[in-house]
Design an enzyme around this catalytic site. Structure first.
Site: not given
Length: 440
Positions: A255, A278
């Site tokens: 993430d 991310h």
């Protein structure tokens, strides 16, 4: 002198070693540093509140945290650190019966060691070079004065399933558990004058390191890893925290590498390496029609490798508040899918979000000296709200190429953009169209 209520929580879980610290210093310590003025290169009249406080990087980290007698330190070492005061009492968990064999429940030993360390005039609480298995613990104050917690590598708090907090990387095979209601690996809350250094955190089930309602924080030399497809495994998460410096961290998770959310102000990050994951995100902000505010954020020096996003600001429709006075500079992108992204239509749901008029405002954002390659055609995307367009967006010295080719595109909707120097790709003159350029 009456002690203020202070709290330090240390939270280990067998299925996921979790380490939560909450501490308040004995004295109020105000935010103490101001940025230097860098208005010479830009139109300070256009953005007076921002360019009167921005830093060019040369003095970015000087004196961020004021020296204080009331400091909580969390560190890891190959041996017990000798840099602490000679008068400090060393409190070892082993002296209270901790076995450190990876099988015995050492929870009570940690609780007893904390009680002694917290009640000492000055103390160093040490977890020696062993593997400890520990259940959830809450450490509470008030403590008498300065306290240091030392994790002496290689390993601390290993469960049979989950991850590790340790001083040096160690391979770990795990059976991934559902992320719903899973604990965070390491959380600091309501902490003042906090230093966190030299930790490796591996394979958390959710956020790896979180700072909540903290003030005056220094974070350095963290190594954080998790499988690339593991959901909600943010590396470092900052919420409702002021005056935090994050330096020299290497993060590869499933993430956000670094996420900064509501209530955070004066956040500085430098020498950050991300990949997988991310990327670096401000937000998400404004979910559930909520108010959200973040400001005075600087990312100065970062390298991103193969992340789905590079530097991103993401807000939900229906929210309110603002994300303002933000600076991204001296950043390298390597095969990043969305290198520069502002998304005011963020929707992390299976069904599409309904269109709403209200939005978290995004304003006074500078992108400077950002270079590298994009894994997608669109290297710059500003997808801003029709009702609350992005204002004061500045691009300076941008060179983003398409991976494998020499052209990239920019898509810019509802945004006020100023370009300085060589900027490639450029925002198109007409909204909804792409602008391409030949990058050098």
């Amino acid at each position: 002198m009456a002690l203020q209520k202070n709290e330090l929580i240390l939270f280990f879980i067998i299925t996921l070693p979790s380490f939560v610290l909450c501490y308040s210093s004995l004295h109020e310590n105000q935010l103490i540093d101001k940025y230097v003025d860098e208005a010479s290169e830009f139109d300070s009249k256009a953005y007076p509140s921002y360019f009167n406080t921005i830093d060019d990087g040369s003095n970015l980290f000087k004196g961020l945290i004021k020296e204080s007698a009331d400091v909580l330190c969390l560190k890891s070492f190959d041996k017990v650190d000798s840099s602490t005061s000679s008068s400090a009492e060393t409190v070892s968990v082993n002296d209270f019966g901790a076995e450190g064999d990876g099988e015995t429940d050492d929870t009570k030993a940690f609780e007893m060691a904390w009680k002694v360390a917290c009640s000492s005039k000055e103390a160093v609480m040490v977890a020696p070079k062993k593997t400890y298995r520990i259940k959830p613990i809450r450490f509470s104050g008030p403590c008498k004065s300065q306290l240091t917690v030392q994790v002496v590598g290689p390993s601390m708090a290993m469960g049979k399933i989950g991850g590790k907090i340790h001083a040096k990387p160690i391979n770990l095979s795990i059976d991934l558990q559902p992320c719903k209601d899973a604990p965070m690996a390491l959380t600091f809350c309501k902490s003042k004058n906090l230093m966190v250094r030299n930790l490796t955190i591996q394979d958390g089930q959710q956020i790896h390191v979180s700072f909540q309602k903290c003030m005056n924080v220094e974070v350095s030399n963290l190594s954080i890893t998790a499988p690339p497809k593991s959901p909600n495994t943010d590396g470092i998460h900052v919420t409702d925290t002021q005056n935090i410096l994050i330096t020299s961290c290497v993060i590869a998770t499933g993430d956000d590498c670094l996420s900064i959310v509501n209530g955070s102000k004066t956040v500085q990050a430098s020498n950050i390496t991300c990949g997988s994951g991310h990327g670096i995100s401000i937000g998400s902000l404004g979910s559930g029609n909520s108010k959200a505010y973040v400001s005075d954020i600087t990312v100065n020096g970062a390298k991103l490798y193969g992340t789905t996003n590079g530097i991103r600001i993401k807000t939900w429709q229906g929210g309110s508040g603002s994300a303002s006075n933000i600076r991204f500079q001296n950043i390298e992108m390597h095969n990043v899918t969305n290198p520069i992204l502002i998304d005011q239509y963020y929707c992390d749901r299976k069904i599409p979000c309904k269109e709403q008029r209200s939005a978290v405002e995004v304003k006074n954002v500078v992108y400077k000296n950002i270079k590298g390659t994009s894994a997608s055609d669109v290297a710059i995307k500003f997808d801003c709200s029709k009702s609350f367009p992005c204002l004061g967006i500045m691009l300076q010295d941008i060179n983003l190429q398409h991976e494998g080719r020499k052209t990239a595109k920019a898509l810019c909707n509802n945004v006020n953009v100023t370009s300085i120097g060589v900027v490639c790709p450029l925002c198109p003159k007409l909204e909804g169209q792409y602008e391409t350029c030949q990058c050098l």
